[in-house]
Design a protein around this motif. Structure first.
Motif, PDB file in Angstrom:
ATOM      1  N   ASN A 154      49.314 124.652 114.598  1.00  0.00           N
ATOM      2  CA  ASN A 154      50.625 124.354 115.161  1.00  0.00           C
ATOM      3  C   ASN A 154      50.994 122.894 114.933  1.00  0.00           C
ATOM      4  O   ASN A 154      50.122 122.015 114.898  1.00  0.00           O
ATOM      5  CB  ASN A 154      50.645 124.618 116.670  1.00  0.00           C
ATOM      6  N   SER A 155      52.288 122.652 114.789  1.00  0.00           N
ATOM      7  CA  SER A 155      52.830 121.301 114.797  1.00  0.00           C
ATOM      8  C   SER A 155      53.390 121.060 116.185  1.00  0.00           C
ATOM      9  O   SER A 155      54.226 121.840 116.662  1.00  0.00           O
ATOM     10  CB  SER A 155      53.928 121.150 113.746  1.00  0.00           C
ATOM     11  N   MET A 156      52.915 120.003 116.871  1.00  0.00           N
ATOM     12  CA  MET A 156      53.273 119.768 118.263  1.00  0.00           C
ATOM     13  C   MET A 156      54.118 118.507 118.417  1.00  0.00           C
ATOM     14  O   MET A 156      53.848 117.486 117.772  1.00  0.00           O
ATOM     15  CB  MET A 156      52.010 119.621 119.112  1.00  0.00           C
ATOM     16  N   VAL A 157      55.115 118.580 119.278  1.00  0.00           N
ATOM     17  CA  VAL A 157      55.932 117.424 119.640  1.00  0.00           C
ATOM     18  C   VAL A 157      56.069 117.420 121.160  1.00  0.00           C
ATOM     19  O   VAL A 157      56.470 118.417 121.761  1.00  0.00           O
ATOM     20  CB  VAL A 157      57.331 117.461 118.997  1.00  0.00           C
ATOM     21  N   GLN A 158      55.726 116.299 121.772  1.00  0.00           N
ATOM     22  CA  GLN A 158      55.841 116.188 123.223  1.00  0.00           C
ATOM     23  C   GLN A 158      56.675 114.975 123.592  1.00  0.00           C
ATOM     24  O   GLN A 158      56.410 113.863 123.139  1.00  0.00           O
ATOM     25  CB  GLN A 158      54.460 116.063 123.865  1.00  0.00           C
ATOM     26  N   GLU A 159      57.681 115.182 124.402  1.00  0.00           N
ATOM     27  CA  GLU A 159      58.510 114.099 124.915  1.00  0.00           C
ATOM     28  C   GLU A 159      58.303 114.010 126.422  1.00  0.00           C
ATOM     29  O   GLU A 159      58.493 114.993 127.138  1.00  0.00           O
ATOM     30  CB  GLU A 159      59.983 114.324 124.578  1.00  0.00           C
ATOM     31  N   PHE A 203      54.179 103.988 140.438  1.00  0.00           N
ATOM     32  CA  PHE A 203      54.093 105.366 140.899  1.00  0.00           C
ATOM     33  C   PHE A 203      55.255 106.189 140.351  1.00  0.00           C
ATOM     34  O   PHE A 203      56.415 105.865 140.607  1.00  0.00           O
ATOM     35  CB  PHE A 203      54.118 105.393 142.435  1.00  0.00           C
ATOM     36  N   PRO A 204      54.995 107.261 139.591  1.00  0.00           N
ATOM     37  CA  PRO A 204      56.082 108.084 139.052  1.00  0.00           C
ATOM     38  C   PRO A 204      56.738 108.920 140.153  1.00  0.00           C
ATOM     39  O   PRO A 204      56.100 109.810 140.710  1.00  0.00           O
ATOM     40  CB  PRO A 204      55.378 108.988 138.026  1.00  0.00           C
ATOM     41  N   LEU A 205      57.988 108.621 140.468  1.00  0.00           N
ATOM     42  CA  LEU A 205      58.714 109.430 141.433  1.00  0.00           C
ATOM     43  C   LEU A 205      59.189 110.729 140.808  1.00  0.00           C
ATOM     44  O   LEU A 205      59.354 111.738 141.499  1.00  0.00           O
ATOM     45  CB  LEU A 205      59.923 108.652 141.964  1.00  0.00           C
ATOM     46  N   LYS A 206      59.380 110.695 139.486  1.00  0.00           N
ATOM     47  CA  LYS A 206      59.799 111.901 138.779  1.00  0.00           C
ATOM     48  C   LYS A 206      59.311 111.834 137.340  1.00  0.00           C
ATOM     49  O   LYS A 206      59.331 110.770 136.721  1.00  0.00           O
ATOM     50  CB  LYS A 206      61.332 112.039 138.803  1.00  0.00           C
ATOM     51  N   GLN A 207      58.855 112.971 136.826  1.00  0.00           N
ATOM     52  CA  GLN A 207      58.413 113.067 135.437  1.00  0.00           C
ATOM     53  C   GLN A 207      58.906 114.370 134.836  1.00  0.00           C
ATOM     54  O   GLN A 207      58.864 115.418 135.491  1.00  0.00           O
ATOM     55  CB  GLN A 207      56.886 113.018 135.337  1.00  0.00           C
ATOM     56  N   ILE A 208      59.345 114.298 133.598  1.00  0.00           N
ATOM     57  CA  ILE A 208      59.756 115.491 132.852  1.00  0.00           C
ATOM     58  C   ILE A 208      59.015 115.491 131.526  1.00  0.00           C
ATOM     59  O   ILE A 208      59.064 114.515 130.775  1.00  0.00           O
ATOM     60  CB  ILE A 208      61.281 115.511 132.593  1.00  0.00           C
ATOM     61  N   THR A 209      58.318 116.576 131.236  1.00  0.00           N
ATOM     62  CA  THR A 209      57.576 116.695 129.987  1.00  0.00           C
ATOM     63  C   THR A 209      58.055 117.927 129.234  1.00  0.00           C
ATOM     64  O   THR A 209      58.030 119.039 129.769  1.00  0.00           O
ATOM     65  CB  THR A 209      56.065 116.819 130.240  1.00  0.00           C
ATOM     66  N   VAL A 210      58.522 117.733 128.007  1.00  0.00           N
ATOM     67  CA  VAL A 210      58.983 118.834 127.155  1.00  0.00           C
ATOM     68  C   VAL A 210      58.064 118.901 125.938  1.00  0.00           C
ATOM     69  O   VAL A 210      57.934 117.931 125.194  1.00  0.00           O
ATOM     70  CB  VAL A 210      60.442 118.628 126.704  1.00  0.00           C
ATOM     71  N   THR A 211      57.407 120.040 125.764  1.00  0.00           N
ATOM     72  CA  THR A 211      56.460 120.220 124.666  1.00  0.00           C
ATOM     73  C   THR A 211      56.926 121.357 123.767  1.00  0.00           C
ATOM     74  O   THR A 211      57.203 122.462 124.254  1.00  0.00           O
ATOM     75  CB  THR A 211      55.054 120.554 125.202  1.00  0.00           C
ATOM     76  N   THR A 212      57.014 121.082 122.475  1.00  0.00           N
ATOM     77  CA  THR A 212      57.430 122.089 121.500  1.00  0.00           C
ATOM     78  C   THR A 212      56.338 122.267 120.462  1.00  0.00           C
ATOM     79  O   THR A 212      55.878 121.296 119.862  1.00  0.00           O
ATOM     80  CB  THR A 212      58.744 121.683 120.803  1.00  0.00           C
ATOM     81  N   GLY A 213      55.920 123.505 120.261  1.00  0.00           N
ATOM     82  CA  GLY A 213      54.924 123.820 119.250  1.00  0.00           C
ATOM     83  C   GLY A 213      55.473 124.815 118.249  1.00  0.00           C
ATOM     84  O   GLY A 213      56.128 125.790 118.634  1.00  0.00           O
ATOM     85  N   ALA A 214      55.247 124.549 116.978  1.00  0.00           N
ATOM     86  CA  ALA A 214      55.721 125.449 115.916  1.00  0.00           C
ATOM     87  C   ALA A 214      54.542 125.877 115.061  1.00  0.00           C
ATOM     88  O   ALA A 214      53.731 125.044 114.650  1.00  0.00           O
ATOM     89  CB  ALA A 214      56.774 124.755 115.059  1.00  0.00           C
ATOM     90  N   ASP A 215      54.421 127.198 114.788  1.00  0.00           N
ATOM     91  CA  ASP A 215      53.320 127.686 113.966  1.00  0.00           C
ATOM     92  C   ASP A 215      53.666 127.579 112.484  1.00  0.00           C
ATOM     93  O   ASP A 215      54.707 127.029 112.108  1.00  0.00           O
ATOM     94  CB  ASP A 215      52.946 129.117 114.346  1.00  0.00           C
TER      95      ASP A 215
END
Length: 257
Positions: A154-159, A203-215
């Motif tokens: 997989n090719s992975m991209v995480q923001e 201290f992180p009051l808010k976190q957003i993680t978007v991960t995209t994987g492509a085969d």
């Protein structure tokens, strides 16, 4: 994000905590994860209490079968030993964090083409009355896994985006690090993630993680996890809050077979 990785992310999200210089600290944490292979969403609401080196995380609402609503995790020694407690069954079990964090190491994983970049590092908005710093990072890599004879590439991209405040004393952030279970099992990738995490100050009051994987065929899966801490309160927390009732029975934690 695989179902196993999502589960570990949920566990980690429940322990986005830090001790402060205050007498005691209580707050509510929420987590929502959606998308990815299978598309099964997970939600969790937890009540966190910290007093010195003692920590209790009660799962108020949860769609996670491991962290069931009504159960809680507790430590009295700064994270050296954690116990998962089930009041309904009047039982508890000692959690081996090293073992749980290493579950993904069962998969033979090769990581290449690691790249990371800082997209944002700027003054953020006031949240819950606290000044924040706004961060955004992007990480990409290629990953090949072998698990029970099956191979996948997989090719992975995480923001990752975070809003953090330095209002709280982060000198005991080590307690947080002991609870981070979402490790890949690959030393290069884990080191990169650790270095990137250090860029978030406070201290992180808010976190957003978007991960995209492509085969290899180009088919993509995207998952999104949002964690948020609210309802902070400074107050002395009784020592008994961190005690396991004497009549509860200990159970063994089953490891990977």
């Amino acid at each position: 994000m695989t179902s196993k990785a999502k589960l570990l992310a949920v566990v980690s999200a429940a322990f986005v905590v830090t001790a402060s210089s205050w007498a005691g600290l209580s707050y509510t944490g929420t987590m929502k994860s959606e998308g990815g292979p299978g598309g099964q969403p997970m939600t969790m609401k937890s009540r966190v209490r910290i007093e010195g080196q003692s920590l209790k995380v009660e799962f108020v609402e949860s769609s996670n079968p491991v962290m069931q609503a009504g159960s809680y995790m507790v430590t009295k020694d700064g994270g050296q030993i954690f116990h998962m407690v089930n009041p309904k069954e009047k039982s508890y079990m000692k959690w081996d964090m090293a073992m749980l964090g290493g579950m993904t190491a069962m998969m033979k994983m090769e990581v290449s083409d690691l790249k990371t970049e800082t997209l944002l590092d700027e003054a953020g908005p006031t949240m819950l009355g606290y000044p924040t710093r706004h961060y955004k990072f992007k990480t990409s890599y290629k990953m090949e896994m072998a698990f029970f004879g099956m191979k996948q590439s997989n090719s992975m991209v995480q923001e990752e985006e975070a809003w953090a405040t330095t209002k709280f004393d982060a000198s005991t952030i080590e307690l947080v690090n002991k609870m981070k279970l979402n490790k890949s099992g690959n030393e290069k990738l884990d080191n990169l993630i650790a270095e990137q995490a250090k860029k978030i100050k406070g201290f992180p009051l808010k976190q957003i993680t978007v991960t995209t994987g492509a085969d290899k065929s180009g088919k993509a899966n995207t998952s999104r996890t949002t964690m948020e801490a609210t309802e902070f309160k400074e107050s002395r927390i009784p020592a008994g809050e961190f005690e396991i009732p004497a009549d509860y029975k200990e159970q063994a934690l089953a490891g990977p077979q």
